[in-house]
Design a protein around this motif. Structure first.
Motif, short mmCIF file in Angstrom:
data_model
loop_
_atom_site.label_atom_id
_atom_site.label_comp_id
_atom_site.label_asym_id
_atom_site.label_seq_id
_atom_site.Cartn_x
_atom_site.Cartn_y
_atom_site.Cartn_z
N HIS A 148 0.83 -1.20 0.00
CA HIS A 148 0.00 0.00 0.00
C HIS A 148 0.87 1.26 0.00
CE1 HIS A 148 -3.76 2.17 0.72
NE2 HIS A 148 -3.08 2.92 1.55
N SER A 149 1.89 1.27 0.83
CA SER A 149 2.77 2.43 0.93
C SER A 149 3.55 2.64 -0.37
CB SER A 149 3.75 2.26 2.10
OG SER A 149 3.05 2.08 3.31
N PHE A 150 4.03 1.55 -0.95
CA PHE A 150 4.80 1.63 -2.20
C PHE A 150 3.97 2.27 -3.31
CE2 PHE A 150 5.89 -0.44 -6.28
CZ PHE A 150 7.19 0.00 -6.42
N ILE A 151 2.75 1.80 -3.47
CA ILE A 151 1.89 2.32 -4.53
C ILE A 151 1.56 3.79 -4.30
CG2 ILE A 151 -0.39 2.12 -5.62
CD1 ILE A 151 -0.21 -0.91 -5.04
N ARG A 152 1.30 4.15 -3.05
CA ARG A 152 1.00 5.55 -2.74
C ARG A 152 2.20 6.46 -3.01
NH1 ARG A 152 -3.15 7.90 -0.37
NH2 ARG A 152 -4.99 6.65 0.04
N HIS A 153 3.39 5.97 -2.68
CA HIS A 153 4.58 6.79 -2.92
C HIS A 153 4.84 6.95 -4.42
CE1 HIS A 153 5.86 7.58 1.13
NE2 HIS A 153 5.84 6.30 1.45
#
Length: 201
Positions: A148-153
């Protein structure tokens, strides 16, 4: 009223994610090269937990700097780019090994690691790093928070949504935008701080 309740139930977006500093703290808290490789792959490719479990050594292309995922969600294959630092750790972890599952189990009866063990590695590394889940309703980190964090970044950095869709393995770009395109309060505050001075000029 029933229609409104149905809409709320269908909402799948999650505005909580880890910043890069906390992600690196969790990675640094791992106890060995195998666990560090696991966390780097999850955090820097957006790979799903089950996708990582099924990888074999040959799925890593060190020359092209990518990992081939033979069967993602919906049994659809895709390839994801990998950074040099993560590739280096994978190479050191593999040593001379050229066959079998990419991530090995410490249990001699199993060829590869399972999802339950990955859950425990993520949870324990978060505890050791003193990094809790950004969602206040959750206490411990789980593997999906890295995806989730990777995609948001990626989206915050301006990577086009259609490219993010391909990396994430979403069949529909609307999934990418609906699940990860809703800004968090921190995102809003950050953008507001950038432009607030213009209110007085």
């Amino acid at each position: 009223m029933l229609e409104l309740e149905s809409q709320k139930k269908s909402q799948k977006f999650n505005i909580y994610y880890l910043d890069v500093k906390d992600i690196n703290k969790v990675i640094d808290a791992t106890k060995n090269l195998r666990d560090r490789s696991i966390l780097k792959i999850l955090a820097r490719t957006g790979m799903r937990r089950f996708e990582l479990c099924q990888l074999i050594v040959k799925d890593v292309d060190f020359e092209k700097k990518l990992i081939h995922i033979p069967a993602g969600k919906g049994h659809k294959p895709r390839s994801v780019p990998v950074d040099n630092d993560t590739l280096q750790d994978i190479k050191f972890y593999l040593g001379s090994r050229q066959y079998g599952k990419l991530i090995q189990s410490n249990n001699t009866g199993n060829d590869g690691i399972d999802e339950t063990r990955i859950n425990a590695i993520v949870k324990n590394s978060g505890v050791h790093a003193n990094v809790s889940h950004p969602d206040p309703t959750r206490k411990y980190l789980n593997p999906h928070i890295f995806r989730h964090s990777f995609i948001r970044h990626l989206l915050k950095k301006g990577v086009p949504p259609n490219m993010v869709q391909q990396i994430a393995g979403h069949a529909d770009i609307r999934t990418t935008l609906q699940m990860y395109g809703i800004p968090s309060f921190n995102d809003i505050q950050e953008k507001f701080n950038e432009i607030s001075h213009t209110f007085y000029e």
